[in-house]
Structures are given as C-alpha cells and as structure tokens.
Design a protein around this motif. Structure first.
Motif, PDB file in Angstrom:
ATOM      1  N   PRO A 126      -0.251   7.157   3.127  1.00 36.70           N
ATOM      2  CA  PRO A 126      -0.719   7.847   1.924  1.00 36.70           C
ATOM      3  C   PRO A 126      -2.248   7.903   1.872  1.00 36.70           C
ATOM      4  CG  PRO A 126      -0.091   5.620   1.376  1.00 36.70           C
ATOM      5  CD  PRO A 126       0.263   5.814   2.822  1.00 36.70           C
ATOM      6  N   THR A 127      -2.762   8.761   1.009  1.00 35.75           N
ATOM      7  CA  THR A 127      -4.207   8.890   0.859  1.00 35.75           C
ATOM      8  C   THR A 127      -4.702   8.105  -0.347  1.00 35.75           C
ATOM      9  OG1 THR A 127      -3.921  10.921  -0.428  1.00 35.75           O
ATOM     10  CG2 THR A 127      -4.244  11.154   1.954  1.00 35.75           C
ATOM     11  N   VAL A 152      -6.214   3.803  -6.384  1.00 35.29           N
ATOM     12  CA  VAL A 152      -4.796   3.568  -6.094  1.00 35.29           C
ATOM     13  C   VAL A 152      -4.403   4.288  -4.811  1.00 35.29           C
ATOM     14  CG1 VAL A 152      -4.132   3.293  -8.515  1.00 35.29           C
ATOM     15  CG2 VAL A 152      -4.081   5.565  -7.459  1.00 35.29           C
ATOM     16  N   SER A 153      -3.255   3.904  -4.284  1.00 34.08           N
ATOM     17  CA  SER A 153      -2.628   4.676  -3.228  1.00 34.08           C
ATOM     18  C   SER A 153      -1.825   5.790  -3.902  1.00 34.08           C
ATOM     19  CB  SER A 153      -1.688   3.783  -2.415  1.00 34.08           C
ATOM     20  OG  SER A 153      -0.863   4.561  -1.577  1.00 34.08           O
ATOM     21  N   GLU A 154      -1.732   6.928  -3.249  1.00 36.45           N
ATOM     22  CA  GLU A 154      -1.043   8.060  -3.880  1.00 36.45           C
ATOM     23  C   GLU A 154       0.458   7.836  -4.037  1.00 36.45           C
ATOM     24  OE1 GLU A 154      -0.929  11.782  -1.766  1.00 36.45           O
ATOM     25  OE2 GLU A 154      -0.909  10.796   0.186  1.00 36.45           O
ATOM     26  N   ILE A 155       0.980   6.701  -3.564  1.00 40.31           N
ATOM     27  CA  ILE A 155       2.410   6.451  -3.756  1.00 40.31           C
ATOM     28  C   ILE A 155       2.765   6.298  -5.228  1.00 40.31           C
ATOM     29  CG2 ILE A 155       2.569   5.322  -1.494  1.00 40.31           C
ATOM     30  CD1 ILE A 155       2.976   2.660  -3.020  1.00 40.31           C
ATOM     31  N   VAL A 156       1.761   6.048  -6.093  1.00 36.58           N
ATOM     32  CA  VAL A 156       2.046   5.902  -7.529  1.00 36.58           C
ATOM     33  C   VAL A 156       2.263   7.246  -8.200  1.00 36.58           C
ATOM     34  CG1 VAL A 156       0.676   3.790  -7.620  1.00 36.58           C
ATOM     35  CG2 VAL A 156      -0.387   5.959  -8.267  1.00 36.58           C
ATOM     36  N   GLN A 157       1.971   8.349  -7.506  1.00 31.88           N
ATOM     37  CA  GLN A 157       2.060   9.689  -8.084  1.00 31.88           C
ATOM     38  C   GLN A 157       3.374   9.954  -8.831  1.00 31.88           C
ATOM     39  OE1 GLN A 157      -0.400  12.479  -7.300  1.00 31.88           O
ATOM     40  NE2 GLN A 157       0.630  13.412  -9.034  1.00 31.88           N
ATOM     41  N   PRO A 158       4.526   9.553  -8.283  1.00 32.18           N
ATOM     42  CA  PRO A 158       5.795   9.893  -8.956  1.00 32.18           C
ATOM     43  C   PRO A 158       6.031   9.186 -10.288  1.00 32.18           C
ATOM     44  CG  PRO A 158       6.152   9.398  -6.622  1.00 32.18           C
ATOM     45  CD  PRO A 158       4.775   8.953  -6.955  1.00 32.18           C
ATOM     46  N   VAL A 159       5.278   8.127 -10.628  1.00 33.41           N
ATOM     47  CA  VAL A 159       5.581   7.375 -11.846  1.00 33.41           C
ATOM     48  C   VAL A 159       4.493   7.447 -12.912  1.00 33.41           C
ATOM     49  CG1 VAL A 159       7.106   5.731 -10.713  1.00 33.41           C
ATOM     50  CG2 VAL A 159       4.663   5.240 -10.850  1.00 33.41           C
ATOM     51  N   ILE A 160       3.293   7.881 -12.543  1.00 30.89           N
ATOM     52  CA  ILE A 160       2.185   7.753 -13.500  1.00 30.89           C
ATOM     53  C   ILE A 160       2.277   8.719 -14.676  1.00 30.89           C
ATOM     54  CG2 ILE A 160       0.565   6.819 -11.806  1.00 30.89           C
ATOM     55  CD1 ILE A 160      -0.603   9.608 -11.592  1.00 30.89           C
ATOM     56  N   ASP A 199     -15.056  10.495   4.109  1.00 31.23           N
ATOM     57  CA  ASP A 199     -15.369   9.404   5.031  1.00 31.23           C
ATOM     58  C   ASP A 199     -14.808   8.065   4.583  1.00 31.23           C
ATOM     59  OD1 ASP A 199     -17.034   9.342   2.838  1.00 31.23           O
ATOM     60  OD2 ASP A 199     -18.753   8.536   3.933  1.00 31.23           O
ATOM     61  N   ILE A 200     -14.068   8.038   3.459  1.00 34.50           N
ATOM     62  CA  ILE A 200     -13.480   6.777   3.036  1.00 34.50           C
ATOM     63  C   ILE A 200     -12.188   6.541   3.815  1.00 34.50           C
ATOM     64  CG2 ILE A 200     -12.042   7.629   1.149  1.00 34.50           C
ATOM     65  CD1 ILE A 200     -13.041   5.148  -0.448  1.00 34.50           C
ATOM     66  N   ARG A 201     -11.933   5.306   4.164  1.00 39.94           N
ATOM     67  CA  ARG A 201     -10.798   4.982   5.013  1.00 39.94           C
ATOM     68  C   ARG A 201      -9.510   4.909   4.201  1.00 39.94           C
ATOM     69  NH1 ARG A 201     -10.407  -0.367   8.924  1.00 39.94           N
ATOM     70  NH2 ARG A 201      -8.548   0.246  10.087  1.00 39.94           N
ATOM     71  N   ASN A 202      -8.510   5.698   4.611  1.00 42.94           N
ATOM     72  CA  ASN A 202      -7.191   5.630   3.995  1.00 42.94           C
ATOM     73  C   ASN A 202      -6.334   4.638   4.773  1.00 42.94           C
ATOM     74  OD1 ASN A 202      -7.324   7.699   1.875  1.00 42.94           O
ATOM     75  ND2 ASN A 202      -7.645   9.110   3.581  1.00 42.94           N
ATOM     76  N   HIS A 203      -5.837   3.609   4.076  1.00 48.03           N
ATOM     77  CA  HIS A 203      -5.052   2.580   4.737  1.00 48.03           C
ATOM     78  C   HIS A 203      -3.570   2.928   4.699  1.00 48.03           C
ATOM     79  CE1 HIS A 203      -7.952  -0.746   5.538  1.00 48.03           C
ATOM     80  NE2 HIS A 203      -8.676  -0.008   4.727  1.00 48.03           N
ATOM     81  N   SER A 204      -2.939   2.823   5.850  1.00 51.59           N
ATOM     82  CA  SER A 204      -1.489   3.021   5.931  1.00 51.59           C
ATOM     83  C   SER A 204      -0.784   1.833   5.274  1.00 51.59           C
ATOM     84  CB  SER A 204      -1.047   3.145   7.389  1.00 51.59           C
ATOM     85  OG  SER A 204      -1.697   4.225   8.023  1.00 51.59           O
ATOM     86  N   ILE A 205       0.517   1.981   5.057  1.00 46.62           N
ATOM     87  CA  ILE A 205       1.346   0.901   4.516  1.00 46.62           C
ATOM     88  C   ILE A 205       2.330   0.493   5.610  1.00 46.62           C
ATOM     89  CG2 ILE A 205       3.017   0.263   2.740  1.00 46.62           C
ATOM     90  CD1 ILE A 205       1.702   2.375   0.942  1.00 46.62           C
ATOM     91  N   TYR A 229       6.001  11.496  -3.387  1.00 47.55           N
ATOM     92  CA  TYR A 229       4.580  11.664  -3.681  1.00 47.55           C
ATOM     93  C   TYR A 229       3.969  12.897  -3.016  1.00 47.55           C
ATOM     94  CZ  TYR A 229       3.076   9.249   0.740  1.00 47.55           C
ATOM     95  OH  TYR A 229       2.840   8.876   2.043  1.00 47.55           O
ATOM     96  N   SER A 230       4.694  13.479  -2.053  1.00 48.03           N
ATOM     97  CA  SER A 230       4.194  14.697  -1.410  1.00 48.03           C
ATOM     98  C   SER A 230       4.400  15.921  -2.286  1.00 48.03           C
ATOM     99  CB  SER A 230       4.885  14.905  -0.052  1.00 48.03           C
ATOM    100  OG  SER A 230       4.593  13.832   0.834  1.00 48.03           O
ATOM    101  N   ASP A 231       5.301  15.837  -3.245  1.00 49.45           N
ATOM    102  CA  ASP A 231       5.586  16.938  -4.168  1.00 49.45           C
ATOM    103  C   ASP A 231       5.157  16.521  -5.567  1.00 49.45           C
ATOM    104  OD1 ASP A 231       6.549  18.950  -5.765  1.00 49.45           O
ATOM    105  OD2 ASP A 231       8.577  18.964  -4.899  1.00 49.45           O
ATOM    106  N   LYS A 232       4.058  17.084  -6.062  1.00 52.52           N
ATOM    107  CA  LYS A 232       3.507  16.687  -7.359  1.00 52.52           C
ATOM    108  C   LYS A 232       4.440  17.008  -8.514  1.00 52.52           C
ATOM    109  CE  LYS A 232      -1.337  17.092  -5.958  1.00 52.52           C
ATOM    110  NZ  LYS A 232      -2.644  17.730  -6.226  1.00 52.52           N
ATOM    111  N   ASN A 233       5.443  17.853  -8.269  1.00 51.87           N
ATOM    112  CA  ASN A 233       6.373  18.197  -9.337  1.00 51.87           C
ATOM    113  C   ASN A 233       7.532  17.206  -9.453  1.00 51.87           C
ATOM    114  OD1 ASN A 233       5.015  20.614 -10.072  1.00 51.87           O
ATOM    115  ND2 ASN A 233       5.926  21.665  -8.306  1.00 51.87           N
ATOM    116  N   GLN A 234       7.610  16.271  -8.494  1.00 58.88           N
ATOM    117  CA  GLN A 234       8.694  15.286  -8.545  1.00 58.88           C
ATOM    118  C   GLN A 234       8.222  14.030  -9.248  1.00 58.88           C
ATOM    119  OE1 GLN A 234      11.636  14.677  -5.561  1.00 58.88           O
ATOM    120  NE2 GLN A 234      10.626  16.057  -4.113  1.00 58.88           N
ATOM    121  N   SER A 235       9.157  13.361  -9.891  1.00 53.60           N
ATOM    122  CA  SER A 235       8.866  12.092 -10.551  1.00 53.60           C
ATOM    123  C   SER A 235       9.985  11.115 -10.248  1.00 53.60           C
ATOM    124  CB  SER A 235       8.724  12.268 -12.068  1.00 53.60           C
ATOM    125  OG  SER A 235       9.942  12.746 -12.632  1.00 53.60           O
TER     126      SER A 235
END
Length: 328
Positions: free
Chosen positions: A172-173, A251-259, A274-280, A312-318
């Motif tokens: 995630p980003t 935050v990691s974008e994995i929170v997108q579906p619940v926020i 240039d900021i580092r995105n950390h994998s999970i 989290y790849s689909d902003k319309n999903q929760s």
C-alpha cells in the motif's frame, strides 16, 4: 542426553514450558492452559530436574528465562512439529477440528480493518480455536522464533532476530488522514508545507515510543520541525484526537475502506514522490514455516490481504464490521 532420560520427558511439560516462556507467570500460564497453577509449578519442577537448570528466574517483571531455557524454547517449535507429524498419520491439518490457540501479533497501525477480517476468517475456518490477537512489541520477533506466537504482521522490511521469514503480502501507499470538515479537505492536493504546518498524531508500537517515525524523519530531512501533538500505541485514542482537533495522522492506505464511517477523511498528497512506502509482510519462524498448521494459517492471511487490496484499491468500497457467529 541418555535414552532413559529421553523416555522420562513428558510432552505435556514441554507445552507448559512453551506457554510459560510467553506468559512469564505461572498464574497466567495456568489460565491459558486451562489447568491449575499447582500443576504448572509441578511441571516446571519436573523440567528443572530433567534439564538440570532453573530455566526461569524470578524478577520484578515476572519469570525471566535462563540461557538454557531460551535455547530449549528456540528448539521447541521444530521438535513439537516433528512429534505432531509422527502421530498425524500424514493427514492434512483440519482447522474445523482444531481446538488450540492461534496467536498473532500485529502492528497497531495496521489493525483496521485487517485484524477484524482475519478474526472473522479464522473463526469461520476454525470455530473451536482460541484466537489471540495482540499488538506487536519489542519482543514479538523473539516470541515468534520461540514458537510462543504463531505469526506476526508488520511493515517490511523490519530488523528482527535471526530465524524469521518475512513474506510481503501487500504494498500500500502512504497517506494522511484528518477529521471530516478539516480545512485541508478543501484543498485539491496537500503539499509538504501543509503537512509541516499541521499538528501531528503518530501511532507508535508498544516499546518503541522513543523511536522517530517516518514522517518526522522525512520532515526533518527537508528542514521542517515536526509538531507532534499526540503519540500513542492506542489506535482508538489517536482516532479520537484526530476527530476532535485539526491534527493530521500518517497512515497506510489500507484504512481507506473503514475511515468514511469513522468521521475521518483521506487527504490527497502532492510532492511526496520521494517518501518511502513500506510494504506489509507476515513473519513466521523459519523452523516451522512448512508445518501444516502454518501453511494453513499463512494461506488465510494471504487471502485476507488480497481481499484487503481489492477494498482499498476501490475508493467506492467500504468494509462493514461483521459479527462473529454464535456457532459452537
């Protein structure tokens, strides 16, 4: 060790040793094993005689393992796995009949909604198992290696004790969140200067409170002085501060579906290339990674990670938190 010494070893005492190494208390070990505290003490006495070592020393913080005990616990996952294979008749692991513990440690900033997705999936597949989900701490990697914890979930890469296997499950980003109605939500894109001028709420891991976050390091590298309003390993407390102030939180974008249901909004970033995105990744002991139990458990984690990526790849999903069934 002589053959006659080997035959005197009670496998149940080895199970007690494993739990004692995790709980560091005969009382808590007894509660987790579902036996009386005297039985735990009796097993420990027998183990001390067999290994000719105290195994644990009493301290103000509980029982601390001796070097001999740490060595034995590091070997236990492999030994117990091999013994289980002897009596398995080569049958595959059946989660539907499993009645043991499933213990996972997870970075608190990755809990929502991943932890509940895992809990529901594991409860559905192994309804008779006891699920234990705790925050990742400074000792989690050692506990995973020793077999006290089955699996860990954290950012990748992570410096750990030798003997752990790290497997990436999603990439995630990096995002920032704030309360709905925050002035920054009116902007089309958020700049580094906007972040630098905003108070920060930071989620830390238990035992890591003194370490500097990625956001702090990034801002300092660009010549800004971070304004940290609140820092905690309690994710709910961090969310409360966000909802009641003008602070923002990385935050990691994995929170997108619940926020969206939490009164929180995601900010669109500009100029953070240039900021580092950390994998999970998930973390397991290299000694037991091929066991039938861990093969099943990691497959559940990977499946839920793939489902999370879709969310989290689909902003319309929760994600709506489901209730555990009452079966069993």
């Amino acid at each position: 060790m002589k053959d006659e010494d080997l035959f005197r070893i009670d496998l149940n005492t080895l199970k007690v040793l494993k739990v004692l190494g995790h709980e560091k208390s005969t009382k808590r070990a007894a509660e987790r094993l579902g036996i009386g505290q005297p039985a735990v003490s009796k097993a420990l006495k027998k183990l001390r005689e067999q290994f000719n070592d105290p195994l644990f020393n009493k301290t103000l913080h509980g029982l601390e393992p001796t070097p001999m005990c740490e060595l034995v616990m590091s070997l236990l996952p492999r030994v117990m796995g091999q013994i289980n294979d002897l009596f398995s008749d080569h049958k595959s692991f059946d989660p539907s009949t499993y009645e043991g513990n499933i213990s996972i440690h997870i970075n608190p900033s990755l809990c929502h909604p991943f932890s509940m997705m895992l809990i529901n999936a594991l409860h559905s597949a192994a309804p008779n198992a006891s699920l234990i989900l705790d925050d990742w701490t400074t000792t989690s990697d050692q506990q995973i290696k020793n077999g006290a914890i089955d699996l860990g979930i954290n950012f990748y890469p992570l410096k750990t004790v030798p003997g752990l296997k790290q497997t990436i499950i999603c990439q995630p980003t990096f995002k920032f969140c704030c309360r709905k109605g925050h002035p920054l939500t009116q902007k089309e894109a958020i700049t580094v200067e906007d972040i630098a001028n905003s108070p920060l709420v930071l989620v830390s891991m238990a035992g890591y409170s003194g370490s500097e976050s990625i956001t702090e390091s990034y801002l300092k590298r660009l010549g800004y002085l971070p304004n940290v309003l609140f820092r905690s390993d309690k994710l709910d407390a961090c969310a409360d501060v966000i909802r009641s102030t003008d602070a923002i939180i990385p935050v990691s974008e994995i929170v997108q579906p619940v926020i969206d249901n939490e009164g929180i909004a995601v900010l669109e970033l500009q100029g953070f290339g240039d900021i580092r995105n950390h994998s999970i990744a998930y973390f397991v002991s290299a000694q037991t990674e091929d066991s039938q139990f861990l093969t099943w458990l990691t497959s559940i984690v990977e499946k839920q990670a793939n489902d999370l990526i879709d969310l989290y790849s689909d902003k319309n999903q929760s994600y709506n938190y489901a209730q555990l069934s009452n079966s069993g």
